[in-house]
Design a protein around this motif. Sequence first.
Motif, PDB file in Angstrom:
ATOM      1  N   ARG A 171      33.784  17.990   8.060  1.00  0.00           N
ATOM      2  CA  ARG A 171      34.382  19.469   8.137  1.00  0.00           C
ATOM      3  C   ARG A 171      33.501  20.497   9.238  1.00  0.00           C
ATOM      4  NH1 ARG A 171      38.780  19.095   9.638  1.00  0.00           N
ATOM      5  NH2 ARG A 171      40.076  18.064   8.871  1.00  0.00           N
ATOM      6  N   PRO A 172      32.660  20.824   8.806  1.00  0.00           N
ATOM      7  CA  PRO A 172      32.032  22.310   9.213  1.00  0.00           C
ATOM      8  C   PRO A 172      31.506  21.181  10.351  1.00  0.00           C
ATOM      9  CG  PRO A 172      31.112  21.318   7.174  1.00  0.00           C
ATOM     10  CD  PRO A 172      31.829  20.707   7.161  1.00  0.00           C
ATOM     11  N   LEU A 173      31.270  20.496  10.903  1.00  0.00           N
ATOM     12  CA  LEU A 173      30.557  19.674  11.972  1.00  0.00           C
ATOM     13  C   LEU A 173      31.926  20.075  13.338  1.00  0.00           C
ATOM     14  CD1 LEU A 173      29.033  18.226  14.397  1.00  0.00           C
ATOM     15  CD2 LEU A 173      29.572  16.585  13.734  1.00  0.00           C
ATOM     16  N   VAL A 174      33.365  18.927  12.632  1.00  0.00           N
ATOM     17  CA  VAL A 174      34.101  18.798  13.643  1.00  0.00           C
ATOM     18  C   VAL A 174      35.461  19.954  13.835  1.00  0.00           C
ATOM     19  CG1 VAL A 174      36.573  18.248  13.649  1.00  0.00           C
ATOM     20  CG2 VAL A 174      34.330  16.247  12.561  1.00  0.00           C
ATOM     21  N   ASP A 175      35.035  20.910  12.911  1.00  0.00           N
ATOM     22  CA  ASP A 175      35.161  22.449  12.789  1.00  0.00           C
ATOM     23  C   ASP A 175      35.082  23.518  13.776  1.00  0.00           C
ATOM     24  OD1 ASP A 175      37.129  22.205  10.508  1.00  0.00           O
ATOM     25  OD2 ASP A 175      36.640  23.642  10.235  1.00  0.00           O
ATOM     26  N   ASN A 176      33.971  23.181  14.363  1.00  0.00           N
ATOM     27  CA  ASN A 176      32.614  23.972  15.294  1.00  0.00           C
ATOM     28  C   ASN A 176      31.902  22.666  16.325  1.00  0.00           C
ATOM     29  OD1 ASN A 176      32.449  26.454  13.576  1.00  0.00           O
ATOM     30  ND2 ASN A 176      31.723  24.804  11.763  1.00  0.00           N
ATOM     31  N   VAL A 177      32.445  21.891  16.516  1.00  0.00           N
ATOM     32  CA  VAL A 177      32.298  21.129  17.543  1.00  0.00           C
ATOM     33  C   VAL A 177      32.125  21.600  18.894  1.00  0.00           C
ATOM     34  CG1 VAL A 177      34.480  19.515  18.315  1.00  0.00           C
ATOM     35  CG2 VAL A 177      32.545  18.572  18.284  1.00  0.00           C
ATOM     36  N   ALA A 178      32.490  22.754  19.491  1.00  0.00           N
ATOM     37  CA  ALA A 178      32.959  23.340  20.247  1.00  0.00           C
ATOM     38  C   ALA A 178      31.326  24.372  20.708  1.00  0.00           C
ATOM     39  CB  ALA A 178      33.949  24.508  20.578  1.00  0.00           C
ATOM     40  N   GLN A 179      30.897  24.509  19.687  1.00  0.00           N
ATOM     41  CA  GLN A 179      29.514  24.944  19.626  1.00  0.00           C
ATOM     42  C   GLN A 179      28.417  24.055  20.173  1.00  0.00           C
ATOM     43  OE1 GLN A 179      28.981  27.294  15.961  1.00  0.00           O
ATOM     44  NE2 GLN A 179      31.170  27.662  15.740  1.00  0.00           N
ATOM     45  N   ILE A 180      28.467  23.288  19.543  1.00  0.00           N
ATOM     46  CA  ILE A 180      27.721  22.154  20.343  1.00  0.00           C
ATOM     47  C   ILE A 180      27.184  21.951  21.755  1.00  0.00           C
ATOM     48  CG2 ILE A 180      26.971  19.939  20.547  1.00  0.00           C
ATOM     49  CD1 ILE A 180      28.837  19.060  18.187  1.00  0.00           C
ATOM     50  N   PRO A 181      27.568  22.718  22.769  1.00  0.00           N
ATOM     51  CA  PRO A 181      26.778  22.490  24.061  1.00  0.00           C
ATOM     52  C   PRO A 181      25.538  23.578  23.929  1.00  0.00           C
ATOM     53  CG  PRO A 181      29.462  22.309  24.373  1.00  0.00           C
ATOM     54  CD  PRO A 181      29.068  22.324  22.841  1.00  0.00           C
TER      55      PRO A 181
ATOM     56  N   ALA B 271      20.254  13.285  33.621  1.00  0.00           N
ATOM     57  CA  ALA B 271      19.837  13.668  34.804  1.00  0.00           C
ATOM     58  C   ALA B 271      19.326  11.578  35.476  1.00  0.00           C
ATOM     59  CB  ALA B 271      18.803  13.891  35.082  1.00  0.00           C
ATOM     60  N   PRO B 272      18.561  11.290  34.459  1.00  0.00           N
ATOM     61  CA  PRO B 272      17.900   9.939  34.702  1.00  0.00           C
ATOM     62  C   PRO B 272      18.675   8.992  35.228  1.00  0.00           C
ATOM     63  CG  PRO B 272      16.613  10.618  33.056  1.00  0.00           C
ATOM     64  CD  PRO B 272      17.837  11.377  32.534  1.00  0.00           C
ATOM     65  N   SER B 273      20.103   8.869  35.103  1.00  0.00           N
ATOM     66  CA  SER B 273      21.378   7.718  34.964  1.00  0.00           C
ATOM     67  C   SER B 273      22.365   8.802  35.995  1.00  0.00           C
ATOM     68  CB  SER B 273      21.541   7.125  33.898  1.00  0.00           C
ATOM     69  OG  SER B 273      22.191   8.077  32.740  1.00  0.00           O
ATOM     70  N   GLN B 274      22.133   9.790  35.906  1.00  0.00           N
ATOM     71  CA  GLN B 274      22.954  10.553  36.949  1.00  0.00           C
ATOM     72  C   GLN B 274      24.664  10.293  36.557  1.00  0.00           C
ATOM     73  OE1 GLN B 274      22.439  11.560  40.081  1.00  0.00           O
ATOM     74  NE2 GLN B 274      20.575  11.956  38.898  1.00  0.00           N
ATOM     75  N   PHE B 275      24.510   9.409  35.156  1.00  0.00           N
ATOM     76  CA  PHE B 275      26.422   9.921  34.236  1.00  0.00           C
ATOM     77  C   PHE B 275      26.464  11.051  33.836  1.00  0.00           C
ATOM     78  CE2 PHE B 275      25.502   4.841  34.219  1.00  0.00           C
ATOM     79  CZ  PHE B 275      26.572   4.519  34.743  1.00  0.00           C
ATOM     80  N   HIS B 276      27.361  11.357  33.937  1.00  0.00           N
ATOM     81  CA  HIS B 276      28.399  12.128  32.868  1.00  0.00           C
ATOM     82  C   HIS B 276      28.710  11.798  32.194  1.00  0.00           C
ATOM     83  CE1 HIS B 276      28.498  14.088  37.609  1.00  0.00           C
ATOM     84  NE2 HIS B 276      28.662  15.075  36.202  1.00  0.00           N
ATOM     85  N   VAL B 277      28.855  11.714  30.823  1.00  0.00           N
ATOM     86  CA  VAL B 277      29.199  11.221  29.163  1.00  0.00           C
ATOM     87  C   VAL B 277      29.196  12.158  29.084  1.00  0.00           C
ATOM     88  CG1 VAL B 277      27.469  10.750  27.494  1.00  0.00           C
ATOM     89  CG2 VAL B 277      26.070   9.877  29.885  1.00  0.00           C
ATOM     90  N   VAL B 278      30.721  11.341  27.978  1.00  0.00           N
ATOM     91  CA  VAL B 278      31.314  12.592  27.030  1.00  0.00           C
ATOM     92  C   VAL B 278      31.187  11.901  25.626  1.00  0.00           C
ATOM     93  CG1 VAL B 278      33.553  12.673  26.091  1.00  0.00           C
ATOM     94  CG2 VAL B 278      33.305  12.629  28.316  1.00  0.00           C
ATOM     95  N   PRO B 279      30.404  12.952  24.517  1.00  0.00           N
ATOM     96  CA  PRO B 279      29.960  12.168  23.081  1.00  0.00           C
ATOM     97  C   PRO B 279      31.551  12.379  22.552  1.00  0.00           C
ATOM     98  CG  PRO B 279      28.639  13.352  24.204  1.00  0.00           C
ATOM     99  CD  PRO B 279      29.760  13.614  25.016  1.00  0.00           C
ATOM    100  N   VAL B 280      32.077  11.494  21.941  1.00  0.00           N
ATOM    101  CA  VAL B 280      33.403  11.003  21.063  1.00  0.00           C
ATOM    102  C   VAL B 280      32.844  10.486  19.468  1.00  0.00           C
ATOM    103  CG1 VAL B 280      34.989   9.528  20.490  1.00  0.00           C
ATOM    104  CG2 VAL B 280      34.439  10.172  22.900  1.00  0.00           C
ATOM    105  N   LEU B 281      32.666  11.712  18.783  1.00  0.00           N
ATOM    106  CA  LEU B 281      32.690  12.130  17.234  1.00  0.00           C
ATOM    107  C   LEU B 281      33.995  11.324  16.458  1.00  0.00           C
ATOM    108  CD1 LEU B 281      31.332  13.368  15.443  1.00  0.00           C
ATOM    109  CD2 LEU B 281      32.527  15.603  15.743  1.00  0.00           C
ATOM    110  N   ALA B 282      33.083  10.315  15.678  1.00  0.00           N
ATOM    111  CA  ALA B 282      34.052   9.760  15.364  1.00  0.00           C
ATOM    112  C   ALA B 282      33.721   9.296  13.652  1.00  0.00           C
ATOM    113  CB  ALA B 282      34.789   8.376  15.563  1.00  0.00           C
ATOM    114  N   TYR B 283      34.871   9.298  13.004  1.00  0.00           N
ATOM    115  CA  TYR B 283      34.362   9.225  11.078  1.00  0.00           C
ATOM    116  C   TYR B 283      35.007   7.558  10.671  1.00  0.00           C
ATOM    117  CZ  TYR B 283      34.602   8.890   5.986  1.00  0.00           C
ATOM    118  OH  TYR B 283      35.382   8.811   4.831  1.00  0.00           O
TER     119      TYR B 283
END
Length: 256
Positions: free
Chosen positions: A17-27, A145-157
């Motif tokens: 929960r501490p990670l999921v609740d604060n996921v917006a702080q990761i960037p 930058a190296p692959s020129q992709f825009h990546v979305v990490p998806v947090l799962a459990y």
Amino acid sequence: MSSAVPLAPDVCPPWLRPLVDNVAQIPDAYRRRLPADLLAMVTAKAASSPSSARSRGREAAVLVLFSGPQSGPADGGIPDDADLLVTVRASTLRHHAGQAAFPGGAFDPTDAGPVATALREAHEETGIDVGRLHPLATMERTFIAPSQFHVVPVLAYSPDPGPVAVVNEAETAVVARVPVRAFTNPANRLMVYRGGLGRRWAGPAFLLNEMLVWGFTGQVISAMLDVAGWALPWDVGDVRELDEAMVLVGDQGGPP
């Protein structure tokens, strides 16, 4: 196109929960370790139109899968058997050859968004049963930058994701469920930079017995540990050039 895969944050166990609740702080945690010029480039690219980027086929998603029991220690810490799914890319690939990564890949027109992309790619790479997985949240779209992709990490459990393995040796060399405590262990942490870019470009990395986790994946894991309050003090002055650090892979002996 299939319907979008729903997120299920309520399935999150208390220890996660501490990670999921604060996921917006990761960037912000991620960007604190980037040099100013690289940060400016990443920020500018991330702000570009998602629709135009997708039309060029440069959208991608990765699965950040934590597994472990629903209940954790009484002190609210991480269960000893909690783990994180990580792969090592085949040495023959064009981009990020031999690099540790989260399972994932490019957006397909049949995918109903980044969650669907991450689940499909993870199944293709590791054989994982996606029906056992619970997507919890998506992280901010980030430019690589190296692959020129825009990546979305998806947090799962998943309390039990079942067996995982290398499905295609031409794409993946290693599939491993790595104990989360291997990442929090200060003895496994260091800073790594690619030769030619200089030490000021060094980013957080994790030296395990069968892989060196660095680059984007290392940055994301480091940011997650910081945000969740799981990080322990470690020697940020241990800075190694990438090739030097890769030589150390496998030297530790024993499990991570």
